[in-house]
Design a protein around this motif. Structure first.
Motif, short mmCIF file in Angstrom:
data_model
loop_
_atom_site.label_atom_id
_atom_site.label_comp_id
_atom_site.label_asym_id
_atom_site.label_seq_id
_atom_site.Cartn_x
_atom_site.Cartn_y
_atom_site.Cartn_z
N ASP A 294 -34.81 34.50 -11.51
CA ASP A 294 -33.85 35.28 -12.30
C ASP A 294 -32.46 35.30 -11.68
O ASP A 294 -31.58 36.03 -12.11
CB ASP A 294 -34.35 36.71 -12.53
CG ASP A 294 -34.48 37.52 -11.24
OD1 ASP A 294 -34.21 36.96 -10.16
OD2 ASP A 294 -34.87 38.69 -11.32
N GLY A 295 -32.25 34.47 -10.63
CA GLY A 295 -30.90 34.25 -10.14
C GLY A 295 -30.45 35.15 -9.00
O GLY A 295 -29.26 35.41 -8.85
N LEU B 35 -36.42 23.83 -14.43
CA LEU B 35 -36.12 24.76 -15.52
C LEU B 35 -37.01 24.48 -16.73
O LEU B 35 -37.35 23.32 -17.02
CB LEU B 35 -34.65 24.61 -15.94
CG LEU B 35 -33.61 24.98 -14.88
CD1 LEU B 35 -32.21 24.74 -15.43
CD2 LEU B 35 -33.76 26.42 -14.45
N PRO B 36 -37.40 25.54 -17.43
CA PRO B 36 -38.13 25.33 -18.69
C PRO B 36 -37.29 24.49 -19.66
O PRO B 36 -36.06 24.56 -19.65
CB PRO B 36 -38.34 26.75 -19.23
CG PRO B 36 -38.15 27.66 -18.06
CD PRO B 36 -37.18 26.97 -17.15
N ARG B 37 -37.96 23.72 -20.48
CA ARG B 37 -37.27 22.85 -21.44
C ARG B 37 -37.50 23.36 -22.85
O ARG B 37 -38.60 23.77 -23.21
CB ARG B 37 -37.76 21.41 -21.33
CG ARG B 37 -37.48 20.76 -19.98
CD ARG B 37 -38.17 19.41 -19.90
NE ARG B 37 -37.55 18.42 -20.77
CZ ARG B 37 -38.22 17.45 -21.38
NH1 ARG B 37 -39.52 17.35 -21.25
NH2 ARG B 37 -37.58 16.58 -22.14
N LEU B 38 -36.45 23.30 -23.65
CA LEU B 38 -36.53 23.67 -25.06
C LEU B 38 -36.05 22.48 -25.87
O LEU B 38 -34.95 21.96 -25.64
CB LEU B 38 -35.67 24.91 -25.34
CG LEU B 38 -35.65 25.45 -26.77
CD1 LEU B 38 -35.50 26.98 -26.76
CD2 LEU B 38 -34.52 24.84 -27.60
N ALA B 39 -36.87 22.05 -26.82
CA ALA B 39 -36.54 20.87 -27.63
C ALA B 39 -36.41 21.26 -29.10
O ALA B 39 -37.20 22.05 -29.62
CB ALA B 39 -37.60 19.79 -27.48
N PHE B 40 -35.38 20.71 -29.76
CA PHE B 40 -35.19 20.91 -31.19
C PHE B 40 -35.84 19.74 -31.93
O PHE B 40 -35.51 18.58 -31.68
CB PHE B 40 -33.70 20.96 -31.52
CG PHE B 40 -33.02 22.22 -31.08
CD1 PHE B 40 -32.98 23.33 -31.90
CD2 PHE B 40 -32.43 22.31 -29.82
CE1 PHE B 40 -32.36 24.51 -31.49
CE2 PHE B 40 -31.81 23.47 -29.40
CZ PHE B 40 -31.78 24.58 -30.24
N SER C 60 -27.73 27.17 -23.41
CA SER C 60 -28.09 27.72 -22.09
C SER C 60 -27.08 28.75 -21.63
O SER C 60 -27.45 29.80 -21.10
CB SER C 60 -28.20 26.59 -21.07
OG SER C 60 -29.22 25.69 -21.41
N GLY C 61 -25.79 28.47 -21.83
CA GLY C 61 -24.77 29.42 -21.44
C GLY C 61 -24.85 30.71 -22.23
O GLY C 61 -24.66 31.80 -21.69
N LEU D 140 -32.70 34.44 -18.03
CA LEU D 140 -33.45 33.23 -18.38
C LEU D 140 -32.56 32.00 -18.24
O LEU D 140 -31.39 32.01 -18.61
CB LEU D 140 -33.94 33.31 -19.83
CG LEU D 140 -35.15 34.19 -20.13
CD1 LEU D 140 -35.44 34.16 -21.63
CD2 LEU D 140 -36.37 33.74 -19.35
N ARG D 141 -33.16 30.93 -17.71
CA ARG D 141 -32.46 29.65 -17.62
C ARG D 141 -33.35 28.58 -18.22
O ARG D 141 -34.56 28.59 -18.01
CB ARG D 141 -32.16 29.30 -16.16
CG ARG D 141 -31.30 30.32 -15.44
CD ARG D 141 -31.14 29.91 -14.00
NE ARG D 141 -30.34 30.86 -13.24
CZ ARG D 141 -30.01 30.70 -11.98
NH1 ARG D 141 -30.41 29.62 -11.33
NH2 ARG D 141 -29.28 31.59 -11.36
#
Length: 757
Positions: free
Chosen positions: A83-84, A198-203, A217-218, A226-227
């Motif tokens: 969490d940074g 980092l977890p990956r998110l795909a469209f 992400s920003g 969350l990142r």
């Protein structure tokens, strides 16, 4: 003052095996040991164990600051979290940099450490602990903007007379240009030896989602810790890539798959909505649904599926456009119902109401127009920020990062004007403008209370004067009974909010602070990081709409436990009053009339178990977040998913804990509590004792000889760290505790079993 000496010869490098004995020698210098918690000289064998563990530990980094080839300081980063946040420290070697005094090296070390922390590790907060007697180093940290935290929040600080300080990213960004010398800014930083996975998110869609994904992400990091990394396959190729063995996504499946086909992807725009065209559209949609179901069987992770809403122009009659009577609108409605049903039936699958965004911004703004023709962009530019908020809210809700309580200001927030100056009947509140905008906002806040958010107050005012408005003003919507607690005084709001959080047993990250004053908002951001502090619009009339779409107020679904949250906290306050009046602990516990059910998770408790695993941060022994698929797999492999229900004479009746227990999975003849999460509202009642006694019974029934309980320490799970030690589990290596089942935990006699299933 900034550092302007010649610094070009300073470099930062990762410590390697050939440095380990030098590091031990430097660490054992008398003046270095004097500043440490452990002041003993470190023997070679102990140092070797530490070194081997540090090299492979992704939560640690060790660097050497060198002048030319000469190491002059050792830098340590440790407890680096996802969490940074991280801790750091440094000490000087026994070597020097010619023509540079000790202060120069200290300033260089701190400057480079901050650059690495915020520019390479991308931290949100950097913490350090220093001996209270080490005045020069404390002054050094102060110079760079570190703030001092209350020592009572850190056990080590109290025990060893340490001062804990913290620097947040915003402070670093605002101060770095005048604090860090240009020569240090020019120094190349080494790559991170343990880059985060980092977890990956795909469209997955037929359009070009690159622009929407570009700054997602920003946007997420602006609202929560969350990142993630985004991935956009070539449009129309996502499903094919997932179904192709050996492809990148097949070999490295994303953690989140966003299925983002639009209604227009099933029926081309400007196509007449004939019966044949609608039938072909529905056939394409059926293939789309089959693909989602097939991929759900093949892959883990969480699926997020867009609902459908026409945006691009379609020629329809007035009758067809009225009340959605036309065959095209009726077909879209049927498709959305099928999407909703499919997402309900599939595990870990959430329907995203993209249609709501389109309605909010309007069809013309949502239509990409010529940008579709130029690059197949799915929606117009105004769609992206609204969509980012929606998707961020869904991810925050999945990870239990949304708000559970509101902390409300009073003057110019719940009413217009300053009650101390204007008096109870002089404030702006009522049916006429401008008072009606505050009345509308109070109605909105009350609706949030009905959805389970706890309401509290934090105001700089005279308490009796402020509360009189709730009792006496005829247009007041909120009542004192709607408010769980309040802090109305002249103290700093960050301090008052910290007290509220402690009183209601919520972490700062579960609180949303709403205040019209930007100075007060910034004071809380700086002094109590983690609290959700929205940047409120200047126009109060916009507040309900602004907050309704705020990610921190998103909920995947509302359970009865959510709606009754305020009632539960009031019951907790009643119980605390009973505790204060009871002559001893045993008498207090027996007065509660508690009944307990420890049962295998069933359909009726499934959603609550998932919610507890997702949202519980304080009493969470290993911080594992379980998906529906994972829980189903554990059960299929003969593990236990248990839920714990508590009833008492004050009216409590809720599921307050969940556990995952495996048998013989890691050690033969041993049961293992993979994770144990529990609401902090029931701490102090011996609930954990009853639960562990029941787990011992179940493990014995399975033929186990030992019960294991791991603890993975985080910044937030202090309440559960001693749960096994308190019940006479013996400490083992790597944070595991063991209970020999020939001496199981005894079931406490102040509980009555409801059942044990």
């Amino acid at each position: 003052m900034r550092l302007d000496q010649n610094l070009e010869q300073f470099t930062l490098r990762i410590a390697v095996d050939s440095d380990k004995e030098d590091i031990r020698r430097w660490r054992n210098q008398p003046h270095v040991r004097a500043s440490m918690i452990n002041q003993d000289e470190i023997p070679p064998e102990t140092h070797m164990i530490w070194w081997d563990k540090t090299k492979s530990d992704p939560a640690r980094r060790v660097f050497l600051l060198c002048f030319g080839a000469t190491p002059v300081a050792v830098l340590n980063f440790f407890d680096i979290t996802s969490d940074g946040s991280a801790w750091w420290g440094f000490y000087l070697t026994d070597q020097t940099a010619p023509d540079h005094d000790e202060l120069t090296i200290w300033l260089t070390v701190e400057s480079i450490a901050l650059r690495y922390a915020f520019e390479r590790l991308n931290l949100r907060w950097l913490l350090c602990e220093t001996r209270a007697t080490n005045t020069p180093v404390l002054m050094l940290h102060d110079r760079f903007g570190f703030e001092t935290l209350p020592s009572d929040d850190f056990a080590n600080a109290v025990e060893h007379d340490l001062v804990v300080k913290r620097l947040n990213r915003d402070t670093y960004d605002s101060c770095k240009d005048h604090l860090i010398a240009p020569q240090i800014t020019a120094i190349n930083l080494p790559d991170d030896p343990h880059p985060p996975q980092l977890p990956r998110l795909a469209f997955i869609g037929a359009a070009n989602w690159d622009e929407v994904a570009a700054n997602l992400s920003g946007s997420i990091e602006a609202h929560c810790p969350l990142r993630l990394k985004t991935h956009v396959p070539p449009f129309g190729q996502g499903v094919l890539e997932l179904l192709t063995p050996g492809s990148d996504m097949a070999e490295n499946p994303p953690d989140y798959l966003v299925f983002c086909d639009r209604a227009e992807d099933f029926l081309p725009p400007l196509t007449p909505a004939t019966e044949t065209a609608i039938s072909e559209m529905e056939s394409r949609f059926d293939v789309y649904l089959d693909d989602i179901r097939r991929l759900r069987e093949m892959y883990g992770g969480h699926f997020l599926v867009h609902d459908l809403h026409l945006v691009r122009p379609h020629v329809q009659s007035l009758n067809d456009m009225t009340a959605r009577q036309g065959p095209l609108n009726a077909a879209i409605d049927r498709m959305n119902r099928e999407l909703a049903q499919t997402c309900t039936e599939l595990a870990d699958c959430t329907l995203l109401p993209v249609s709501r965004i389109i309605e909010q911004i309007g069809h013309d703004a949502a239509d990409s127009g010529k940008y579709w023709l130029m690059g197949r962009f799915p929606y117009g530019p105004r769609f992206t920020p609204a969509y980012h908020r929606l998707l961020t809210g869904a991810l925050m809700a999945l990870h239990g990062l949304t708000a559970r309580a509101l902390v409300l200001d009073l003057d110019n927030t719940l009413w217009g004007g300053v009650i101390g100056d204007d008096g109870t009947f002089g404030i702006q509140l009522g049916s006429d403008y401008p008072g009606n905008q505050f009345t509308a906002f109070q109605h909105f806040v009350k609706s949030l209370s009905g959805r389970g958010l706890v309401l509290t107050l934090c105001s700089k005012n005279t308490e009796n004067t402020a509360l009189a408005a709730f009792r006496d003003h005829p247009d007041m919507v909120l009542c004192e009974s709607d408010l769980l607690t309040h802090r109305i005084n002249w103290s700093a709001k960050s301090a008052n909010i910290a007290e509220i959080a402690a009183e209601i047993d919520l972490g700062p990250g579960s609180l949303m602070f709403i205040d019209d004053n930007p100075m007060e908002r910034e004071e809380v951001r700086q002094n109590l990081p983690g609290v959700i502090v929205p940047e409120m619009p200047a126009d109060v009339a916009q507040w309900p709409g602004f907050l309704a779409s705020h990610p921190a107020l998103c909920a995947l679904q509302l359970l009865d436990q959510d709606r009754d949250r305020a009632t539960k906290y009031r019951i907790r306050q009643q119980i605390l009053q009973v505790e204060q009046s009871a002559p001893d602990k045993q008498s207090f516990l027996r007065k509660l009339g508690m009944k307990i059910e420890i049962a295998t998770m069933r359909d009726a408790t499934r959603a609550r178990a998932l919610q507890l695993f997702a949202k519980t941060n304080q009493f969470n022994t290993t911080t594992i977040r379980y998906s529906e698929q994972k829980l189903d797999t554990i059960r299929a492999e003969n593990g236990d998913i248990l839920t714990v229900r508590i009833k008492d004479k004050f009216g409590s009746d809720e599921v307050i804990a969940a556990l995952v227990v495996t048998y013989g999975a890691t050690v033969p003849d041993a049961a293992r509590i993979e994770n144990f999460v529990m609401s902090c509202r029931v701490l102090g009642r011996g609930v954990e004792t009853a639960i562990l006694a029941e787990i011992c019974r179940r493990a014995l029934a399975r033929g186990c000889a030992t019960l294991l309980g791991p603890i993975v320490e985080t910044e937030r799970n202090q309440p559960c760290r001693d749960v096994y030690a308190r019940h006479d589990f013996a400490a083992q290596p790597d944070g595991v505790f063991a209970c020999a089942l020939d001496k199981p935990v005894a079931f406490p006699d102040w509980f009555e079993y409801i059942s044990s299933v």
